[in-house]
Motif scaffolding. Sequence first.
Motif, PDB file in Angstrom:
ATOM      1  N   ALA A 112       0.808  -1.219   0.000  1.00 20.09           N
ATOM      2  CA  ALA A 112       0.000   0.000   0.000  1.00 20.09           C
ATOM      3  C   ALA A 112       0.844   1.273   0.000  1.00 20.09           C
ATOM      4  CB  ALA A 112      -0.908   0.008   1.232  1.00 20.09           C
ATOM      5  N   SER A 113       2.116   1.150   0.311  1.00 21.62           N
ATOM      6  CA  SER A 113       2.985   2.313   0.495  1.00 21.62           C
ATOM      7  C   SER A 113       3.377   2.949  -0.842  1.00 21.62           C
ATOM      8  CB  SER A 113       4.230   1.893   1.277  1.00 21.62           C
ATOM      9  OG  SER A 113       3.876   1.440   2.573  1.00 21.62           O
ATOM     10  N   PRO A 114       3.819   4.218  -0.795  1.00 22.13           N
ATOM     11  CA  PRO A 114       4.022   4.990  -2.033  1.00 22.13           C
ATOM     12  C   PRO A 114       4.950   4.355  -3.058  1.00 22.13           C
ATOM     13  CG  PRO A 114       4.060   6.452  -0.143  1.00 22.13           C
ATOM     14  CD  PRO A 114       3.993   5.051   0.408  1.00 22.13           C
ATOM     15  N   PHE A 115       5.962   3.625  -2.640  1.00 17.28           N
ATOM     16  CA  PHE A 115       6.888   3.091  -3.631  1.00 17.28           C
ATOM     17  C   PHE A 115       6.222   2.068  -4.534  1.00 17.28           C
ATOM     18  CE2 PHE A 115      10.149   0.222  -5.260  1.00 17.28           C
ATOM     19  CZ  PHE A 115      10.972   1.139  -5.892  1.00 17.28           C
ATOM     20  N   PHE A 116       5.362   1.240  -3.964  1.00 15.46           N
ATOM     21  CA  PHE A 116       4.728   0.174  -4.736  1.00 15.46           C
ATOM     22  C   PHE A 116       3.295   0.494  -5.167  1.00 15.46           C
ATOM     23  CE2 PHE A 116       8.002  -2.303  -2.430  1.00 15.46           C
ATOM     24  CZ  PHE A 116       8.589  -2.954  -3.501  1.00 15.46           C
ATOM     25  N   ASN A 117       2.794   1.649  -4.810  1.00 18.01           N
ATOM     26  CA  ASN A 117       1.378   1.965  -5.034  1.00 18.01           C
ATOM     27  C   ASN A 117       1.269   3.237  -5.885  1.00 18.01           C
ATOM     28  OD1 ASN A 117      -1.398   2.092  -4.904  1.00 18.01           O
ATOM     29  ND2 ASN A 117      -1.529   2.329  -2.684  1.00 18.01           N
ATOM     30  N   GLY A 118       1.266   3.051  -7.218  1.00 19.02           N
ATOM     31  CA  GLY A 118       1.134   4.191  -8.116  1.00 19.02           C
ATOM     32  C   GLY A 118       2.366   5.064  -8.189  1.00 19.02           C
ATOM     33  N   ASN A 119       3.543   4.460  -8.207  1.00 20.16           N
ATOM     34  CA  ASN A 119       4.804   5.191  -8.236  1.00 20.16           C
ATOM     35  C   ASN A 119       5.073   5.721  -9.652  1.00 20.16           C
ATOM     36  OD1 ASN A 119       7.435   6.089  -8.096  1.00 20.16           O
ATOM     37  ND2 ASN A 119       8.224   4.275  -7.058  1.00 20.16           N
ATOM     38  N   PRO A 120       5.029   7.037  -9.862  1.00 17.03           N
ATOM     39  CA  PRO A 120       5.211   7.574 -11.224  1.00 17.03           C
ATOM     40  C   PRO A 120       6.622   7.363 -11.773  1.00 17.03           C
ATOM     41  CG  PRO A 120       5.151   9.370  -9.626  1.00 17.03           C
ATOM     42  CD  PRO A 120       4.773   8.119  -8.881  1.00 17.03           C
ATOM     43  N   ASP A 121       7.601   7.173 -10.893  1.00 18.21           N
ATOM     44  CA  ASP A 121       8.976   6.976 -11.357  1.00 18.21           C
ATOM     45  C   ASP A 121       9.156   5.664 -12.111  1.00 18.21           C
ATOM     46  OD1 ASP A 121       9.844   9.385 -10.225  1.00 18.21           O
ATOM     47  OD2 ASP A 121      10.166   8.438  -8.272  1.00 18.21           O
ATOM     48  N   LYS A 167       8.400  -1.637 -18.154  1.00 16.45           N
ATOM     49  CA  LYS A 167       7.625  -2.692 -18.812  1.00 16.45           C
ATOM     50  C   LYS A 167       8.529  -3.862 -19.188  1.00 16.45           C
ATOM     51  CE  LYS A 167       4.318   0.594 -20.803  1.00 16.45           C
ATOM     52  NZ  LYS A 167       3.684   1.097 -22.042  1.00 16.45           N
ATOM     53  N   ASP A 168       7.898  -5.016 -19.343  1.00 17.63           N
ATOM     54  CA  ASP A 168       8.594  -6.193 -19.842  1.00 17.63           C
ATOM     55  C   ASP A 168       8.829  -6.019 -21.343  1.00 17.63           C
ATOM     56  OD1 ASP A 168       9.737  -8.666 -19.953  1.00 17.63           O
ATOM     57  OD2 ASP A 168       8.064  -9.705 -18.988  1.00 17.63           O
ATOM     58  N   LYS A 169       9.576  -6.943 -21.938  1.00 16.36           N
ATOM     59  CA  LYS A 169       9.876  -6.851 -23.362  1.00 16.36           C
ATOM     60  C   LYS A 169       8.640  -7.035 -24.229  1.00 16.36           C
ATOM     61  CE  LYS A 169      14.764  -8.025 -23.094  1.00 16.36           C
ATOM     62  NZ  LYS A 169      15.864  -8.934 -23.525  1.00 16.36           N
ATOM     63  N   ASP A 170       7.612  -7.654 -23.663  1.00 14.33           N
ATOM     64  CA  ASP A 170       6.367  -7.805 -24.428  1.00 14.33           C
ATOM     65  C   ASP A 170       5.388  -6.675 -24.155  1.00 14.33           C
ATOM     66  OD1 ASP A 170       5.473  -8.350 -21.900  1.00 14.33           O
ATOM     67  OD2 ASP A 170       4.878 -10.431 -22.304  1.00 14.33           O
ATOM     68  N   GLY A 171       5.833  -5.644 -23.422  1.00 15.91           N
ATOM     69  CA  GLY A 171       5.000  -4.474 -23.157  1.00 15.91           C
ATOM     70  C   GLY A 171       4.180  -4.548 -21.893  1.00 15.91           C
ATOM     71  N   THR A 172       4.310  -5.619 -21.099  1.00  8.32           N
ATOM     72  CA  THR A 172       3.551  -5.746 -19.846  1.00  8.32           C
ATOM     73  C   THR A 172       4.039  -4.731 -18.817  1.00  8.32           C
ATOM     74  OG1 THR A 172       3.221  -8.115 -20.225  1.00  8.32           O
ATOM     75  CG2 THR A 172       2.926  -7.307 -17.966  1.00  8.32           C
ATOM     76  N   GLN A 173       3.096  -3.970 -18.240  1.00  4.93           N
ATOM     77  CA  GLN A 173       3.426  -2.992 -17.207  1.00  4.93           C
ATOM     78  C   GLN A 173       3.811  -3.729 -15.928  1.00  4.93           C
ATOM     79  OE1 GLN A 173       3.086   0.519 -17.762  1.00  4.93           O
ATOM     80  NE2 GLN A 173       4.221   0.712 -15.846  1.00  4.93           N
ATOM     81  N   LEU A 174       4.989  -3.437 -15.376  1.00  3.38           N
ATOM     82  CA  LEU A 174       5.502  -4.194 -14.229  1.00  3.38           C
ATOM     83  C   LEU A 174       5.255  -3.505 -12.892  1.00  3.38           C
ATOM     84  CD1 LEU A 174       8.846  -5.551 -15.735  1.00  3.38           C
ATOM     85  CD2 LEU A 174       6.664  -6.744 -15.453  1.00  3.38           C
ATOM     86  N   PHE A 175       4.897  -2.225 -12.914  1.00  6.45           N
ATOM     87  CA  PHE A 175       4.535  -1.503 -11.694  1.00  6.45           C
ATOM     88  C   PHE A 175       3.145  -0.908 -11.880  1.00  6.45           C
ATOM     89  CE2 PHE A 175       8.503  -1.783  -9.599  1.00  6.45           C
ATOM     90  CZ  PHE A 175       8.416  -1.155  -8.361  1.00  6.45           C
ATOM     91  N   PRO A 176       2.308  -0.928 -10.845  1.00 10.06           N
ATOM     92  CA  PRO A 176       0.986  -0.287 -10.972  1.00 10.06           C
ATOM     93  C   PRO A 176       1.145   1.220 -11.154  1.00 10.06           C
ATOM     94  CG  PRO A 176       1.399  -0.930  -8.685  1.00 10.06           C
ATOM     95  CD  PRO A 176       2.513  -1.516  -9.497  1.00 10.06           C
ATOM     96  N   VAL A 177       0.430   1.788 -12.094  1.00  7.21           N
ATOM     97  CA  VAL A 177       0.584   3.214 -12.399  1.00  7.21           C
ATOM     98  C   VAL A 177      -0.481   4.069 -11.715  1.00  7.21           C
ATOM     99  CG1 VAL A 177       1.716   2.766 -14.595  1.00  7.21           C
ATOM    100  CG2 VAL A 177      -0.775   2.938 -14.525  1.00  7.21           C
ATOM    101  N   VAL A 178      -1.511   3.428 -11.166  1.00  6.35           N
ATOM    102  CA  VAL A 178      -2.599   4.168 -10.523  1.00  6.35           C
ATOM    103  C   VAL A 178      -2.583   3.887  -9.024  1.00  6.35           C
ATOM    104  CG1 VAL A 178      -5.100   4.517 -10.417  1.00  6.35           C
ATOM    105  CG2 VAL A 178      -3.997   4.040 -12.618  1.00  6.35           C
ATOM    106  N   TYR A 179      -2.600   4.954  -8.237  1.00  5.62           N
ATOM    107  CA  TYR A 179      -2.643   4.816  -6.778  1.00  5.62           C
ATOM    108  C   TYR A 179      -3.993   4.253  -6.339  1.00  5.62           C
ATOM    109  CZ  TYR A 179      -3.001   6.235  -1.862  1.00  5.62           C
ATOM    110  OH  TYR A 179      -3.189   6.248  -0.502  1.00  5.62           O
ATOM    111  N   ASP A 180      -3.957   3.264  -5.452  1.00  5.89           N
ATOM    112  CA  ASP A 180      -5.181   2.616  -4.968  1.00  5.89           C
ATOM    113  C   ASP A 180      -5.270   2.783  -3.452  1.00  5.89           C
ATOM    114  OD1 ASP A 180      -7.342   1.063  -4.346  1.00  5.89           O
ATOM    115  OD2 ASP A 180      -6.514  -0.817  -5.108  1.00  5.89           O
ATOM    116  N   PRO A 181      -6.070   3.731  -2.962  1.00  5.59           N
ATOM    117  CA  PRO A 181      -6.171   3.953  -1.514  1.00  5.59           C
ATOM    118  C   PRO A 181      -6.764   2.771  -0.762  1.00  5.59           C
ATOM    119  CG  PRO A 181      -7.856   5.208  -2.691  1.00  5.59           C
ATOM    120  CD  PRO A 181      -6.943   4.639  -3.728  1.00  5.59           C
ATOM    121  N   GLU A 182      -7.513   1.906  -1.461  1.00  5.40           N
ATOM    122  CA  GLU A 182      -8.133   0.766  -0.793  1.00  5.40           C
ATOM    123  C   GLU A 182      -7.091  -0.196  -0.241  1.00  5.40           C
ATOM    124  OE1 GLU A 182     -11.144  -1.473   0.830  1.00  5.40           O
ATOM    125  OE2 GLU A 182     -11.179   0.564   0.007  1.00  5.40           O
ATOM    126  N   LYS A 183      -5.899  -0.189  -0.811  1.00  3.93           N
ATOM    127  CA  LYS A 183      -4.844  -1.070  -0.304  1.00  3.93           C
ATOM    128  C   LYS A 183      -4.505  -0.748   1.154  1.00  3.93           C
ATOM    129  CE  LYS A 183      -2.670  -2.069  -4.760  1.00  3.93           C
ATOM    130  NZ  LYS A 183      -1.448  -1.966  -5.592  1.00  3.93           N
TER     131      LYS A 183
END
Length: 640
Positions: free
Chosen positions: A241-250, A255-271
Amino acid sequence: MKFQIQLLTGALLFVTSFTSCKKYLDVTPDNVATIDYAFRNRNETENYLFTCYSTLQRMTIGPSDPAFTSSGEIYYPNNLDEATLGGGNDVGFRILNGNQNSDNPALNYWNGQNLGQSLFTAIRRCNIFLENIDKPKDLPQFEKSRWIAEVKFLKAYYHYYLLRMYGPIPLIRTNAAIDASTEELRVKREPVQVAFKYVEDLIDEATPDLPTTIQNPVQGLGRITQLIALSLKAEILTTEASPFFNGNPDYAGFKDKDGTQLFPVVYDPEKWRVAMNACRLAIDYCIGNNLALYKFIAPGNFPTLPDRLKTIMDIKQSITEKWQLNPELIWATNNTFGNQNMSIPRLNSEMVENLGGAPGNFAVPIVMAELFYTKNGVPMNEDKAYDYRGRYTVDNVPSSEEYVLESGYETVKMHMGREPRFYADLAFDGSKYLGNGNVTPTDLFHVEARGATSVAGPKDNVRVNVSGYWPQKLVSYQSVYGKDVTENSYHMPLIRLAGLYLMYAETVNEVNGPTAEAFKYIDLVRERAGLEGVKDSWTKYSSNPTKPDTKNGLRSIIQQERRIELCFEGRIGWDLRRWKVMQQVLSTPLQGWNISEESAVGYYRQRNLAIPVFGLKDYLWPIKYDELIINPNLVQNPYW
């Protein structure tokens, strides 16, 4: 103890079987007969269970711990004439000097190199256990269920450890088949939210079949319980739930080589709400099983302590008390802490005669000493009654400080009028030291650290503390250093109740803002530390009395409270990363006093020890470059 002996036996039994298991993409060993032998009966299977634990047993808090060495809480000099930690054992401390690299990473837990354990090998052992646990015919179902649960927990923890260090990781759900193709072996890193979910699900599967607590401490301490599982899950969810793993813009473009997003880009307060509920559940289980914040119970031959020293012992012994006697301890390292001798100053002539007995090289930077509160329970720079601008002024210690400082001794004002944890956790020039064979309140040792002629001062460029502060929190008061050395060993906490209370308060604040529930659990920790509650302290003493009334203000207070309460325990390095404040904390030079000077005026001048090197890339460990060549499906962490 019996468990540890069995653990080592199991590890030795299979060392020949697993010498080739050096990479996470190894297949099932060809020698299937060896595996069949390992699970031919209950006793052999138990040995393999302890082999699954063996990596955990070697993951100690100290030089091989990423959070302990790279948080800036302790500085170990890299220019000693002799390596007091042993050759190569300072690689973790060198990370802040800018020595981390992707060619040969320090503390490499991906490959098991440079003091890191091979966690993928550990996971593979867990999979072998789970795949073969049905083979022994004489294994009772109740033991089988418990052992499966323990190994699922270990598998989850090893994945979680990698997740904290590397972010997205390959998830080794099962071992590859013996006839797997090369492409099948070339695993990919999975998104962090998928990895978190996998780890959390494993712990959920394991928890019901674990014992609530260990009923036979002599044989069972160190094995996993429900309290450990619930508390670790609370930590994992809070980390997610913390800022580094929860919607971190940095990491939005990671992404993976096939284009898969590896970090969540949207902050989720429910976490945060999910984490809050998990913390609450873990606390309820702990309290229901009689866990409590530690309070010192003096042995029969111990002198009566004044209240101030009693509070200091409440704090110190919450770490160094024997684990079977410590009601605060939820989970501790299997091995005992091995660096007490690095954390204590020389106190008498016998310690000078035996310089190698206690080198005392672990140096706490001045910025850490300034982090602790004043006696009024607020930061030094906020205390209306504290002379913050004059904190480096030299003055004589008043008699009112006689139990923590040497009366009449010349020292800086910042050493006076501080909270009990400051005196419990740090030793420094002029401070009193309760322990090392002397516990008489009116006749305690005091530290003399100014210049080479002083007892604790620099005698050479080997047994030297370069800052003038020692983390005495890490030393048992019953350990004695002199001509001979008698260490009273203890197990370093991985999770203790005070940390769980503060984590719960953190999640409550993120969900509901400043509420009575959040203050309650912060204040329980502060009360044990001899401080008033947050609201009362800030109202009475702070120049910013409304700070606790806002979510941002209380967040800052909670973070400082955790950094003080859990300092030097290998916890804060992870916190600073998940809060995404490590760059800010390490943005100024690490400083110490001018230790070669004998006069107080000359000694109490700041000097730079190191300028930390920490950028965006350093939040995650690099994957060794060779791995990217072996497996082209892998991508390197950003900025490396």
